[in-house]
Design an enzyme around this catalytic site. Structure first.
Site, PDB file in Angstrom:
ATOM      1  N   TYR A 180      28.815  51.557 -40.622  1.00  0.00           N
ATOM      2  CA  TYR A 180      27.926  50.479 -40.193  1.00  0.00           C
ATOM      3  C   TYR A 180      28.586  49.130 -40.428  1.00  0.00           C
ATOM      4  CZ  TYR A 180      26.696  49.365 -45.048  1.00  0.00           C
ATOM      5  OH  TYR A 180      26.744  48.975 -46.358  1.00  0.00           O
ATOM      6  N   CYS A 181      28.051  48.138 -39.753  1.00  0.00           N
ATOM      7  CA  CYS A 181      28.447  46.743 -39.955  1.00  0.00           C
ATOM      8  C   CYS A 181      27.165  45.926 -39.903  1.00  0.00           C
ATOM      9  CB  CYS A 181      29.470  46.298 -38.905  1.00  0.00           C
ATOM     10  SG  CYS A 181      28.846  46.301 -37.223  1.00  0.00           S
ATOM     11  N   GLY A 182      27.245  44.688 -39.513  1.00  0.00           N
ATOM     12  CA  GLY A 182      26.050  43.847 -39.471  1.00  0.00           C
ATOM     13  C   GLY A 182      25.067  44.258 -38.390  1.00  0.00           C
ATOM     14  N   TRP A 206      23.467  47.061 -40.428  1.00  0.00           N
ATOM     15  CA  TRP A 206      22.778  46.568 -41.613  1.00  0.00           C
ATOM     16  C   TRP A 206      21.381  46.086 -41.261  1.00  0.00           C
ATOM     17  CZ3 TRP A 206      22.657  46.966 -46.551  1.00  0.00           C
ATOM     18  CH2 TRP A 206      22.098  45.990 -47.360  1.00  0.00           C
TER      19      TRP A 206
END
Length: 153
Positions: free
Chosen positions: A113-115, A141
Site C-alpha cells: 500500500y501507499c497513500g 492508506w
C-alpha cells in the site's frame, strides 16, 4: 466468472502516470528497472488482468494478513510511515524497492500500500514481474484509515 479486462472500468489516475512514463524509461540510458522487455511484459500484463484480480479493500486485506500471514509492505516515504502505518508493515519506499528485494519473503503473499494506491500499483506490477504474489490495498492508506482499522505509530 471473471470479466475480461476493460480500461473503461479501471480508475485512470493510478495507471496513467505509469503508462505515460514507461515508453520514456524504456528509451533512457540511465539505470532503471524498466528495461524494454519489462515494458513489453507490463503491457501484456495490463492487457490480460481483470480489474479486481490484485486489489483488495482494506477489510479483505486485513483478513489476508491475518489468515495467510501476508507480509505487509508500505511503499510511502519514511516520514509518512513514521506518521502512522498499518500494524506490522515494513517501509521500503518505492524508489528503493529494486535494490531491497532481498528483504521481501518469497513464497508468502505480500500486501502493498501507499497513500492512495498510485505507488502501490507500480510496486505491484514490478513485484509481480519478479515472481512475487502481491495484492494492493484499494485506496491505500486512505482506504485503511477510512475503514477504521488499527494504526501503528
Amino acid at each position: 466468472m471473471r470479466k475480461n479486462f476493460s480500461l473503461a472500468r479501471l480508475p485512470k489516475w493510478p495507471w496513467l502516470g505509469l503508462l505515460l512514463l514507461l515508453p520514456v524509461l524504456a528509451q533512457t540510458k540511465l539505470p532503471t528497472f524498466f528495461s524494454p522487455p519489462t515494458v513489453k511484459e507490463v503491457g501484456s500484463f495490463l492487457a490480460t488482468i481483470t480489474t479486481d484480480d490484485y486489489n483488495r479493500d482494506a477489510v479483505e486485506a486485513k483478513q489476508l494478513m491475518e489468515f495467510m500471514e501476508a507480509f505487509v509492505l508500505d511503499v510511502r516515504p519514511p516520514q509518512d510511515y513514521k506518521n502512522g502505518h498499518v500494524p506490522g508493515a515494513v517501509n521500503i519506499p518505492l524508489h528503493e524497492l529494486p535494490n531491497r528485494l532481498a528483504e521481501l519473503p518469497k513464497g508468502k503473499p505480500i500486501v502493498v500500500y501507499c497513500g492512495s494506491s498510485h505507488r502501490a500499483a507500480m510496486a505491484l506490477l514490478f513485484l509481480r514481474g519478479q515472481g512475487y504474489e502481491v495484492y494492493n490495498i484499494r485506496m491505500g492508506w486512505k482506504g485503511w484509515t477510512g475503514a477504521g482499522l488499527p494504526v501503528e505509530k
